[in-house]
Design a protein around this motif. Structure first.
Motif, PDB file in Angstrom:
ATOM      1  N   GLY A   1     -16.292  -3.688   3.307  1.00 28.56           N
ATOM      2  CA  GLY A   1     -15.440  -4.830   3.010  1.00 28.56           C
ATOM      3  C   GLY A   1     -14.382  -4.644   1.939  1.00 28.56           C
ATOM      4  N   VAL A   2     -14.331  -3.473   1.295  1.00 31.70           N
ATOM      5  CA  VAL A   2     -13.298  -3.219   0.293  1.00 31.70           C
ATOM      6  C   VAL A   2     -11.930  -3.187   0.975  1.00 31.70           C
ATOM      7  N   THR A   3     -10.988  -3.944   0.438  1.00 28.83           N
ATOM      8  CA  THR A   3      -9.650  -4.041   1.040  1.00 28.83           C
ATOM      9  C   THR A   3      -8.573  -3.348   0.214  1.00 28.83           C
ATOM     10  N   ASP A   4      -8.889  -3.056  -1.053  1.00 27.69           N
ATOM     11  CA  ASP A   4      -7.905  -2.458  -1.958  1.00 27.69           C
ATOM     12  C   ASP A   4      -8.520  -1.258  -2.670  1.00 27.69           C
ATOM     13  N   ILE A   5      -7.812  -0.143  -2.641  1.00 25.80           N
ATOM     14  CA  ILE A   5      -8.260   1.107  -3.254  1.00 25.80           C
ATOM     15  C   ILE A   5      -7.269   1.498  -4.348  1.00 25.80           C
ATOM     16  N   GLY A   6      -7.789   1.923  -5.489  1.00 28.24           N
ATOM     17  CA  GLY A   6      -6.930   2.367  -6.582  1.00 28.24           C
ATOM     18  C   GLY A   6      -7.129   3.835  -6.897  1.00 28.24           C
ATOM     19  N   GLU A   7      -6.029   4.559  -7.036  1.00 31.20           N
ATOM     20  CA  GLU A   7      -6.076   5.969  -7.426  1.00 31.20           C
ATOM     21  C   GLU A   7      -5.297   6.167  -8.717  1.00 31.20           C
ATOM     22  N   ASN A   8      -5.808   7.055  -9.571  1.00 36.61           N
ATOM     23  CA  ASN A   8      -5.137   7.353 -10.826  1.00 36.61           C
ATOM     24  C   ASN A   8      -4.014   8.361 -10.670  1.00 36.61           C
ATOM     25  N   LYS A   9      -4.189   9.296  -9.744  1.00 36.44           N
ATOM     26  CA  LYS A   9      -3.221  10.379  -9.615  1.00 36.44           C
ATOM     27  C   LYS A   9      -2.473  10.306  -8.284  1.00 36.44           C
ATOM     28  N   PRO A  10      -1.147  10.416  -8.336  1.00 39.21           N
ATOM     29  CA  PRO A  10      -0.370  10.367  -7.091  1.00 39.21           C
ATOM     30  C   PRO A  10      -0.743  11.461  -6.113  1.00 39.21           C
ATOM     31  N   GLN A  11      -1.150  12.638  -6.638  1.00 39.18           N
ATOM     32  CA  GLN A  11      -1.530  13.720  -5.738  1.00 39.18           C
ATOM     33  C   GLN A  11      -2.757  13.358  -4.905  1.00 39.18           C
ATOM     34  N   GLU A  12      -3.676  12.574  -5.497  1.00 41.84           N
ATOM     35  CA  GLU A  12      -4.872  12.174  -4.750  1.00 41.84           C
ATOM     36  C   GLU A  12      -4.518  11.183  -3.645  1.00 41.84           C
ATOM     37  N   VAL A  13      -3.572  10.302  -3.910  1.00 41.50           N
ATOM     38  CA  VAL A  13      -3.093   9.410  -2.846  1.00 41.50           C
ATOM     39  C   VAL A  13      -2.538  10.245  -1.704  1.00 41.50           C
ATOM     40  N   ARG A  14      -1.674  11.179  -2.044  1.00 41.75           N
ATOM     41  CA  ARG A  14      -1.047  12.033  -1.027  1.00 41.75           C
ATOM     42  C   ARG A  14      -2.087  12.824  -0.234  1.00 41.75           C
ATOM     43  N   ASP A  15      -3.066  13.408  -0.929  1.00 44.36           N
ATOM     44  CA  ASP A  15      -4.014  14.302  -0.274  1.00 44.36           C
ATOM     45  C   ASP A  15      -5.077  13.571   0.539  1.00 44.36           C
ATOM     46  N   LYS A  16      -5.438  12.352   0.128  1.00 45.53           N
ATOM     47  CA  LYS A  16      -6.505  11.615   0.820  1.00 45.53           C
ATOM     48  C   LYS A  16      -5.987  10.656   1.892  1.00 45.53           C
ATOM     49  N   TYR A  17      -4.728  10.322   1.812  1.00 46.77           N
ATOM     50  CA  TYR A  17      -4.167   9.206   2.583  1.00 46.77           C
ATOM     51  C   TYR A  17      -4.516   9.253   4.073  1.00 46.77           C
ATOM     52  N   ASP A  18      -4.338  10.392   4.692  1.00 49.77           N
ATOM     53  CA  ASP A  18      -4.535  10.485   6.144  1.00 49.77           C
ATOM     54  C   ASP A  18      -6.004  10.529   6.549  1.00 49.77           C
ATOM     55  N   SER A  19      -6.909  10.700   5.577  1.00 47.58           N
ATOM     56  CA  SER A  19      -8.339  10.780   5.883  1.00 47.58           C
ATOM     57  C   SER A  19      -9.073   9.471   5.638  1.00 47.58           C
ATOM     58  N   VAL A  20      -8.346   8.474   5.187  1.00 48.09           N
ATOM     59  CA  VAL A  20      -8.969   7.206   4.792  1.00 48.09           C
ATOM     60  C   VAL A  20      -8.585   6.101   5.774  1.00 48.09           C
ATOM     61  N   LEU A  21      -9.551   5.221   6.054  1.00 55.73           N
ATOM     62  CA  LEU A  21      -9.322   4.093   6.951  1.00 55.73           C
ATOM     63  C   LEU A  21      -8.212   3.183   6.400  1.00 55.73           C
ATOM     64  N   PRO A  22      -7.610   2.366   7.265  1.00 56.99           N
ATOM     65  CA  PRO A  22      -6.549   1.467   6.798  1.00 56.99           C
ATOM     66  C   PRO A  22      -7.004   0.600   5.617  1.00 56.99           C
ATOM     67  N   VAL A  23      -6.227   0.609   4.566  1.00 55.90           N
ATOM     68  CA  VAL A  23      -6.577  -0.091   3.330  1.00 55.90           C
ATOM     69  C   VAL A  23      -5.315  -0.235   2.493  1.00 55.90           C
ATOM     70  N   LYS A  24      -5.307  -1.160   1.541  1.00 57.99           N
ATOM     71  CA  LYS A  24      -4.185  -1.284   0.610  1.00 57.99           C
ATOM     72  C   LYS A  24      -4.396  -0.301  -0.538  1.00 57.99           C
ATOM     73  N   TRP A  25      -3.417   0.554  -0.778  1.00 61.99           N
ATOM     74  CA  TRP A  25      -3.496   1.554  -1.838  1.00 61.99           C
ATOM     75  C   TRP A  25      -2.746   1.074  -3.077  1.00 61.99           C
ATOM     76  N   HIS A  26      -3.353   1.312  -4.238  1.00 64.42           N
ATOM     77  CA  HIS A  26      -2.731   0.998  -5.522  1.00 64.42           C
ATOM     78  C   HIS A  26      -2.657   2.281  -6.344  1.00 64.42           C
ATOM     79  N   LEU A  27      -1.550   2.513  -7.024  1.00 65.30           N
ATOM     80  CA  LEU A  27      -1.452   3.603  -7.989  1.00 65.30           C
ATOM     81  C   LEU A  27      -1.649   2.978  -9.364  1.00 65.30           C
ATOM     82  N   ILE A  28      -2.761   3.301 -10.011  1.00 62.99           N
ATOM     83  CA  ILE A  28      -3.114   2.619 -11.259  1.00 62.99           C
ATOM     84  C   ILE A  28      -2.980   3.507 -12.494  1.00 62.99           C
TER      85      ILE A  28
END
Length: 235
Positions: free
Chosen positions: A52-79
């Motif tokens: 049920g989590v709808t929003d995911i937060g990442e600290n590092k932009p590289q992790e957003v880039r590297d994980k993005y295609d492997s993760v189910l549809p969700v709202k991403w936040h750069l925190i």
């Protein structure tokens, strides 16, 4: 290694958010939970999303880039702290950047957003405690960034973010959170161009209940859901 039960942890966090929201005169749906997945693999993220989590937060932009295609549809936040040369990694992937603390960074977000023909929602990060080790601008510098935002077409200021000091003294953090809430209200009343105070992002695993009681409507919770971070996987 101790097996982390994301389901149990998430249930506990949800109950605590609901209780804190009630104490502040609000409902659970008034609070956005951003589940912070720093260093955690896509498998754990997907498990949380299925729960049920709808929003995911990442600290590092590289992790957003590297994980993005492997993760189910969700709202991403750069925190986390964002360098100008890393904006390109997240500009077309995240829904909200929490950590904007300079005109230079706003300009780069504007440039990249225009390049991708999109609008980017941001929060201004305020160092409300004045700690030298914390990112963010002082309360006195906020107005300059808000006025500058009025000149931008693609960057949309949607609120404020802060990180409270790590302390066992909840009274001290309550004071910082109260000060942030007052700043949030003051800005809303002044009605700057291109500024809409929607989100007050404050509170993490150790203090999110206090933050909610003080007016936060967005909390960033990581270890209380996913357990301790595994930095060996983040080299």
């Amino acid at each position: 290694m101790i097996k982390v039960s994301i389901a149990e942890n998430l249930e506990d966090v949800e109950k605590r958010i609901s209780a804190a929201a009630k104490r502040s005169g609000r409902k659970r749906e008034d609070i956005t939970l951003v589940a912070v997945t720093k260093t955690h693999p896509a498998e754990m993220m997907n498990e949380a999303i299925k729960l049920g989590v709808t929003d995911i937060g990442e600290n590092k932009p590289q992790e957003v880039r590297d994980k993005y295609d492997s993760v189910l549809p969700v709202k991403w936040h750069l925190i986390g702290h964002l360098q100008t040369n890393k904006v390109k990694y997240v500009i077309d992937k995240v829904c909200l950047i929490h950590s904007v603390d300079s005109i230079k960074l706003m300009d780069e977000i504007e440039r990249q957003a225009e390049k991708h023909n999109l609008d980017m929602d941001i929060l201004i990060q305020v160092n409300i405690s004045g700690e030298e080790t914390k990112s963010g601008i002082s309360k006195e510098e906020v107005e300059d960034l808000l006025k500058y935002a009025g000149k931008l077409k693609h960057v949309k200021v949607k609120g404020l973010m802060t990180i409270a000091p790590k302390t066992d003294n909840s009274v001290t953090n309550r004071l910082h959170f109260d000060n942030m809430r007052q700043l949030f209200v003051d800005i809303k009343q002044k009605k700057y161009d291109n500024v809409n105070m929607v989100y007050l992002s404050m509170g993490m695993s150790g203090d999110f209940e206090t933050a909610i009681e003080c007016g936060a409507n967005m909390v960033r919770v990581g270890s209380a859901i996913f357990g301790a971070r595994d930095y060996s996987q983040n080299k």
